[in-house]
Structures are given as structure tokens and as C-alpha cells.
Design an enzyme around this catalytic site. Structure first.
Site, PDB file in Angstrom:
ATOM      1  N   ALA A   8      85.596  22.593  56.575  1.00 42.01           N
ATOM      2  CA  ALA A   8      85.024  23.417  57.643  1.00 42.01           C
ATOM      3  C   ALA A   8      83.891  22.679  58.345  1.00 42.01           C
ATOM      4  O   ALA A   8      82.905  23.279  58.757  1.00 42.01           O
ATOM      5  CB  ALA A   8      84.531  24.738  57.067  1.00 42.01           C
ATOM      6  N   ARG A  14      88.317  22.632  70.822  1.00 37.62           N
ATOM      7  CA  ARG A  14      89.253  23.414  71.639  1.00 37.62           C
ATOM      8  C   ARG A  14      88.877  24.893  71.716  1.00 37.62           C
ATOM      9  O   ARG A  14      89.415  25.633  72.519  1.00 37.62           O
ATOM     10  CB  ARG A  14      90.684  23.248  71.068  1.00 37.62           C
ATOM     11  CG  ARG A  14      91.264  21.868  71.300  1.00 37.62           C
ATOM     12  CD  ARG A  14      92.495  21.617  70.427  1.00 37.62           C
ATOM     13  NE  ARG A  14      92.152  21.300  69.032  1.00 37.62           N
ATOM     14  CZ  ARG A  14      93.039  21.065  68.076  1.00 37.62           C
ATOM     15  NH1 ARG A  14      94.339  21.134  68.337  1.00 37.62           N
ATOM     16  NH2 ARG A  14      92.656  20.764  66.851  1.00 37.62           N
ATOM     17  N   GLY A  81      87.483  12.890  60.110  1.00 39.05           N
ATOM     18  CA  GLY A  81      88.864  13.199  59.719  1.00 39.05           C
ATOM     19  C   GLY A  81      88.924  14.018  58.445  1.00 39.05           C
ATOM     20  O   GLY A  81      87.978  14.057  57.658  1.00 39.05           O
ATOM     21  N   TYR A 368      66.152  64.272  67.592  1.00 35.75           N
ATOM     22  CA  TYR A 368      65.875  63.010  66.917  1.00 35.75           C
ATOM     23  C   TYR A 368      65.258  63.328  65.569  1.00 35.75           C
ATOM     24  O   TYR A 368      64.222  63.988  65.483  1.00 35.75           O
ATOM     25  CB  TYR A 368      64.929  62.119  67.738  1.00 35.75           C
ATOM     26  CG  TYR A 368      64.522  60.910  66.927  1.00 35.75           C
ATOM     27  CD1 TYR A 368      65.484  59.994  66.515  1.00 35.75           C
ATOM     28  CD2 TYR A 368      63.199  60.707  66.524  1.00 35.75           C
ATOM     29  CE1 TYR A 368      65.143  58.909  65.719  1.00 35.75           C
ATOM     30  CE2 TYR A 368      62.851  59.626  65.733  1.00 35.75           C
ATOM     31  CZ  TYR A 368      63.822  58.726  65.328  1.00 35.75           C
ATOM     32  OH  TYR A 368      63.490  57.665  64.538  1.00 35.75           O
ATOM     33  N   ASN A 379      67.885  75.082  59.748  1.00 34.38           N
ATOM     34  CA  ASN A 379      68.419  75.069  61.104  1.00 34.38           C
ATOM     35  C   ASN A 379      67.471  74.301  62.022  1.00 34.38           C
ATOM     36  O   ASN A 379      66.303  74.657  62.133  1.00 34.38           O
ATOM     37  CB  ASN A 379      68.593  76.511  61.592  1.00 34.38           C
ATOM     38  CG  ASN A 379      69.448  76.532  62.836  1.00 34.38           C
ATOM     39  OD1 ASN A 379      69.122  75.871  63.820  1.00 34.38           O
ATOM     40  ND2 ASN A 379      70.542  77.261  62.804  1.00 34.38           N
ATOM     41  N   SER A 407      64.006  75.688  68.871  1.00 33.93           N
ATOM     42  CA  SER A 407      64.388  74.657  69.835  1.00 33.93           C
ATOM     43  C   SER A 407      63.178  73.998  70.479  1.00 33.93           C
ATOM     44  O   SER A 407      62.135  74.615  70.660  1.00 33.93           O
ATOM     45  CB  SER A 407      65.248  75.277  70.934  1.00 33.93           C
ATOM     46  OG  SER A 407      66.489  75.646  70.386  1.00 33.93           O
TER      47      SER A 407
HETATM   48  C1  UD1 Z   1      95.574  19.100  60.489  1.00 35.23           C
HETATM   49  C2  UD1 Z   1      96.534  18.100  59.843  1.00 35.23           C
HETATM   50  C3  UD1 Z   1      97.938  18.344  60.355  1.00 35.23           C
HETATM   51  C4  UD1 Z   1      98.340  19.772  60.076  1.00 35.23           C
HETATM   52  C5  UD1 Z   1      97.325  20.753  60.658  1.00 35.23           C
HETATM   53  C6  UD1 Z   1      97.630  22.152  60.184  1.00 35.23           C
HETATM   54  C7  UD1 Z   1      95.336  16.018  59.371  1.00 35.23           C
HETATM   55  C8  UD1 Z   1      95.034  14.656  59.787  1.00 35.23           C
HETATM   56  N1  UD1 Z   1      96.109  16.753  60.149  1.00 35.23           N
HETATM   57  O1  UD1 Z   1      95.556  18.833  61.904  1.00 35.23           O
HETATM   58  O2  UD1 Z   1      98.858  17.464  59.721  1.00 35.23           O
HETATM   59  O3  UD1 Z   1      99.628  20.031  60.613  1.00 35.23           O
HETATM   60  O4  UD1 Z   1      95.998  20.423  60.210  1.00 35.23           O
HETATM   61  O5  UD1 Z   1      96.800  23.108  60.793  1.00 35.23           O
HETATM   62  O6  UD1 Z   1      94.867  16.442  58.332  1.00 35.23           O
HETATM   63  N2  UD1 Z   1      87.613  18.921  59.331  1.00 35.23           N
HETATM   64  C9  UD1 Z   1      86.483  18.562  58.634  1.00 35.23           C
HETATM   65  N3  UD1 Z   1      85.971  17.326  58.811  1.00 35.23           N
HETATM   66  C10 UD1 Z   1      86.551  16.419  59.642  1.00 35.23           C
HETATM   67  C11 UD1 Z   1      87.706  16.802  60.353  1.00 35.23           C
HETATM   68  C12 UD1 Z   1      88.217  18.070  60.180  1.00 35.23           C
HETATM   69  O7  UD1 Z   1      85.928  19.345  57.856  1.00 35.23           O
HETATM   70  O8  UD1 Z   1      86.017  15.296  59.729  1.00 35.23           O
HETATM   71  C13 UD1 Z   1      88.142  20.289  59.132  1.00 35.23           C
HETATM   72  C14 UD1 Z   1      88.114  21.124  60.384  1.00 35.23           C
HETATM   73  O9  UD1 Z   1      86.906  21.849  60.492  1.00 35.23           O
HETATM   74  C15 UD1 Z   1      89.305  22.055  60.192  1.00 35.23           C
HETATM   75  C16 UD1 Z   1      90.238  21.251  59.298  1.00 35.23           C
HETATM   76  O10 UD1 Z   1      89.496  20.188  58.756  1.00 35.23           O
HETATM   77  O11 UD1 Z   1      88.943  23.256  59.531  1.00 35.23           O
HETATM   78  C17 UD1 Z   1      91.457  20.717  60.054  1.00 35.23           C
HETATM   79  O12 UD1 Z   1      91.004  19.917  61.124  1.00 35.23           O
HETATM   80  P1  UD1 Z   1      91.723  19.974  62.531  1.00 35.23           P
HETATM   81  O13 UD1 Z   1      91.026  19.056  63.439  1.00 35.23           O
HETATM   82  O14 UD1 Z   1      91.908  21.372  62.975  1.00 35.23           O
HETATM   83  O15 UD1 Z   1      93.149  19.333  62.148  1.00 35.23           O
HETATM   84  P2  UD1 Z   1      94.492  19.479  62.942  1.00 35.23           P
HETATM   85  O16 UD1 Z   1      94.456  18.633  64.137  1.00 35.23           O
HETATM   86  O17 UD1 Z   1      94.799  20.913  63.145  1.00 35.23           O
HETATM   87 CA    CA Z   2      93.747  22.855  62.863  1.00 37.83          CA
END
Ligand code: UD1
Ligand code: CA
Length: 458
Positions: A8, A14, A81, A368, A379, A407
Site C-alpha cells: 500500500a 490514476r 515496484g 434543543y 413532557n 412550550s
Molecule cells: C500489479 C501486477 C500485475 C497484476 C495487477 C493486479 C506487478 C508488477 N504487477 O499491477 O501483474 O495483474 O497488479 O491488480 O506486480 N505498490 C507498493 N510499492 C510500489 C509499487 C506498488 O506498495 O513500489 C503497491 C501499490 O500501492 C498497490 C499495489 O502495490 O496497492 C499494486 O501496484 P499497482 O501499481 O496498482 O500494480 P498494477 O499495475 O495494478
Molecule cells: Ca493495481
């Protein structure tokens, strides 16, 4: 031990929002909170939430104290990632653990599904499993690559996929189960050699295959559970799916919903049999409603305990208690810590705050009532004001049983009206009214005969 690592830390670009994605709410709870609840339902003993972007907001959106927050460093020069996110939890994982990887943006995932995933992994002796689904439109998702025998080879991200790979309909849900040992080994081998220069958790599958680990996939039964939320459009879709599920559950337990499409009940609310809920009701938080109640109009009820046979019409109730057979509304407002007894009437445009109202008492219109303790069968006439604030401090008013407040009276706190006290309409009461006394606190009426005619003949 089974533990979960919930990702998270992402910003959720987006979503076009100043709130980090995982903190967005679906049916009243943050998405990450729903995911944590699913992990708890699947018997995860420890839940590690990876936070980064807007981490304070994500942390404060989580309920319960069995959650460990781990910060992923974020910034333009930092690695990124899903794989990098999981690496942050490495020191919490031991080889013998089973680790569920979940994402904070799939609020519809159910604990039962996660349990099935864990059981499947255990029964088939797998070191890594990915939860997959078949989507007609797999745009945006990672695709599952299998060989002719159907064994999973790896996962290819949409942005890195060839044209043939883009045609694959089986997708990665983003949910995995690993043995601690396999996961840690795979993380050591991740690279960011891809179109997004990110460390992908998805690459672990191919890595573990290469290293001879047992890798598998588990196909999801209900695709809706992994609908990822990446935009406000998908947020509304998730809200609708969850709302439908919640409402169906209540109806199956005997609650009558006149129009479920327009009834908003948050997860965790409890409602008794044969209670009828009309469209427009919003019932939130830890609210508990008894049997045979009627909730009508745009009533907004949060964290309340409502007894049996209570009728609430177009009213707002917050952190309050309402006992059996009481009527509230239309257009009443119960603010926090209002404790309303049995067979009470709180009528139109009556506001109650931090007050206790005894059985059988009535405040039928335009009052109130603040910081008061009101006995039984009292009442309270139209337009009565409990004057509780002197500009600096709040004071309490006590009204005994069977008292009658005429009242348009003002009860200036601190003040006590004893049992059977009787207050004449239009009085301003600043002193104690003794048991059974009549109290009149207003200027005496003076009549001036013919005054108008004299004025007009001037
Ligand atoms: C990811 C998967 C994809 C899958 C999809 C399903 C990867 C590379 N891709 O893509 O294969 O089909 O989910 O919904 O895993 N997050 C972090 N730290 C980071 C990056 C992301 O905590 O550095 C968290 C985000 O907050 C999110 C989750 O990881 O809750 C997924 O990240 P998101 O960018 O939504 O991945 P997708 O592009 O949806
Ligand atoms: Ca996602």
C-alpha cells in the site's frame, strides 16, 4: 506462521487524488482495511502493511492493532515496484512462514478465497502460488504464461508483453502465497530490467521455476473479488459490488430492504429480523439495529445502538442509543452520547446532545436538549431550549420524572427541575424548581385597553 504482506505504498496516480490510493474508502472502510480484514479472516497471525506515499493517511485509515507498518522509502530517485515493496518486509519473514502477498487496491477479496489459496498450496506442496483469473478483457493486468502441460512458467506485465502474450486471458490477481524461504531467495534475484525499471514481484515466479521450486496457480472462482481499483470509476464499481453483497446478506438474514440499490449499509452493521429499511438510509460504522424497526427517509445513522420496534424517519443519529418502541423524527438530530429510553418520542426538529432521556418522555417538536438528564414521562413542550452554554463552559440540567416543561421555555443550566415540577409556557428558569411546584418565570402580561385606536386617531 501465516503472515500477510499488504502492498500500500503506491501513490495511485490514476486516482487523480490527494489521498493515497489504499486510503480510499469502499462502503465506509479504507480499501487497505478491507484487505487486512480478509487476511485476518484467513487466519494471518501477523499483517505487515507496506506504506510510502501518503503513509500517515494510510496508517490512520486502518483499524485494529495487529498490524505492523513498514515504510518503503519513496521519492524520484528511489527504486520502485511491487517487488521492491515486498523486499521491505524481508526481516519479518522466516523460512518456515507462509507469506500471503496482497495489494491494498483489491478491497473485494474475501478471507475464504485466501484460505482456499493457503489450503491449495499446502495440499499440493507448493513453494509459490499465484491467484489467477480469466478475464475477457485483460488490459493492464500481468498475463500468466503456461507451457503445453499447463504448468506456470511466469508472469509477463502488460507493458512488457509481446502481441501474442497480450492475447492471454489468464491474468495475475496480484495475490500470491509463498513459503518464506522461496520468497526470500527470489527477492535476492529480482532485477528492474523491464520497460518500467521497476522491481516486479511477478518476476519471482519465473525465478523460482528456474531454481526448481514447486510453483503453481490457483484459478479464482469469482472474478469480482480481484477487481483492482486504479481509478475513481473502478472505485465506484467496487463500491457497488460490495454494497450489493452486504445488502444481500442482510436480506438473507431477514431484513427487508425496499430498494437495495439505494440503501447504503456499511460492512459490520448488524440489523435484526423484519426491520424494514426504506431507500435513502445510510447506516454506518458499528451500528446495531434490533428487530421490527422501521427506518425511513434519508436517515443517517452512525455508530448507534437501536432497540426493537424503533421508528426512525429522516433523521441523523450519531454515537447514540435508542431503546425499544421509541420514535425519532422526522428531521431529528441525535448528536453523540444521547441515550434515549423506551417509548420516547423525539419529534421533528428536535436536537439532542450528550443527554439522557427517560422512558415514556416526549419532546415532540422544535427543541434543543443539550447536556441534560431527563427522567421518565417528562413532557417537553414545543420550542424548549436547554441553555447549556454560558459562552465559556457547558452546564448540566436535571429534570425529574413526570415534569412538565411548558412550550418555549428556557432552562438555564446549571438548574434542577424536581419530580412533577411544572413550568409555565414561556418561562426562563434559572433556579431550582421543587417537587410538585408550578414555576412561572416571565414578565406578567399587561393589557392597555384601546391603545391602538388612540394611536391611530392622533
Ligand atoms: C500489479 C501486477 C500485475 C497484476 C495487477 C493486479 C506487478 C508488477 N504487477 O499491477 O501483474 O495483474 O497488479 O491488480 O506486480 N505498490 C507498493 N510499492 C510500489 C509499487 C506498488 O506498495 O513500489 C503497491 C501499490 O500501492 C498497490 C499495489 O502495490 O496497492 C499494486 O501496484 P499497482 O501499481 O496498482 O500494480 P498494477 O499495475 O495494478
Ligand atoms: Ca493495481
Amino acid at each position: 506462521m501465516i503472515l500477510s504482506v499488504i502492498l500500500a505504498a503506491g501513490e495511485g496516480t490514476r486516482m487523480k487524488s490527494n489521498i493515497p490510493k489504499a486510503a480510499h474508502k469502499v462502503c465506509g472502510k479504507s480499501m487497505v482495511n478491507h484487505v487486512i480484514n480478509a487476511a485476518r479472516d484467513a487466519s494471518c497471525e501477523k499483517n505487515i502493511v507496506i506504506v510510502g506515499h501518503g503513509k500517515e493517511k494510510v496508517i490512520s485509515s486502518v483499524e485494529g492493532n495487529d498490524v505492523e507498518f513498514v515504510t518503503q522509502p519513496v521519492g524520484d530517485d528511489m527504486p520502485y515496484g511491487t517487488g521492491y515493496a515486498v523486499m521491505q518486509a524481508k526481516e519479518y519473514i522466516s523460512d518456515e512462514d507462509k507469506v500471503l502477498i496482497l495489494t491494498g487496491d483489491t478491497p473485494l477479496i474475501e478471507g475464504d478465497t485466501l484460505k482456499e489459496l493457503v489450503d491449495y498450496g499446502t495440499n499440493n506442496n507448493l513453494d509459490a502460488i499465484v491467484l489467477t483469473a480469466k478475464f475477457k478483457d485483460s488490459t493492464g493486468y500481468g498475463r500468466i504464461k503456461r507451457n503445453e502441460k499447463g504448468n506456470i512458467l511466469g508472469i509477463i506485465e502488460h507493458k512488457d508483453a509481446s502481441e501474442n502474450e497480450l492475447d492471454i486471458k489468464e491474468i495475475n490477481s496480484g495475490i500470491f502465497l509463498f513459503s518464506g524461504k522461496a520468497l526470500k531467495e527470489a527477492l535476492e534475484n529480482l532485477t528492474n530490467d523491464n520497460s518500467q525499471n521497476e522491481y516486479y514481484i511477478t518476476d519471482t515466479i519465473e525465478i523460482l521455476n528456474r531454481k526448481g521450486y514447486n510453483v503453481g496457480g490457483y484459478l479464482l472462482k469469482d472474478n469480482k473479488e480481484i477487481s483492482g481499483v486504479n481509478s475513481k470509476v473502478q472505485l465506484a464499481e467496487a463500491e457497488k459490488i460490495m454494497r450489493d453483497k452486504i445488502n444481500i446478506e442482510h436480506m438473507l438474514k431477514g431484513v427487508t430492504l425496499i430498494n437495495p440499490e439505494n440503501t447504503y449499509i456499511e460492512k459490520g452493521v448488524i440489523i435484526g429480523r423484519d426491520t424494514i429499511i426504506y431507500p435513502g438510509a445510510i447506516i454506518k460504522g458499528s451500528t446495531k439495529i434490533g428487530d421490527n424497526c422501521i427506518i425511513e427517509g434519508n436517515s443517517d445513522i452512525k455508530d448507534c445502538i437501536i432497540g426493537d420496534r424503533v421508528n426512525i424517519k429522516s433523521s441523523t443519529l450519531i454515537e447514540s442509543k435508542v431503546d425499544d418502541d421509541t420514535k425519532v423524527g422526522p428531521n431529528a438530530y441525535l448528536r453523540p452520547n444521547s441515550v434515549i429510553g423506551k417509548s420516547v418520542k423525539i419529534g421533528d426538529f428536535v436536537e439532542v446532545k450528550n443527554s439522557k432521556i427517560g422512558n415514556g418522555s416526549k419532546a415532540s417538536h422544535l427543541s434543543y436538549i443539550g447536556d441534560a438528564e431527563i427522567g421518565e414521562n417528562v413532557n417537553i413542550g414545543c420550542g424548549v431550549v436547554f441553555v447549556n452554554y454560558d459562552g465559556e463552559k457547558k452546564h448540566r440540567t436535571i429534570v425529574g420524572d413526570n415534569a412538565f416543561i411548558g412550550s418555549n421555555s428556557n432552562l438555564v443550566a446549571p438548574v434542577i427541575i424536581r419530580d412533577n415540577g411544572y413550568i409555565a409556557a414561556g418561562s426562563t428558569i434559572t433556579h431550582e424548581v421543587k417537587e410538585g411546584d408550578l414555576s412561572i418565570g416571565r414578565a406578567r402580561q399587561i393589557n392597555k385597553p384601546g391603545w391602538v385606536f388612540r394611536k391611530n386617531n392622533k
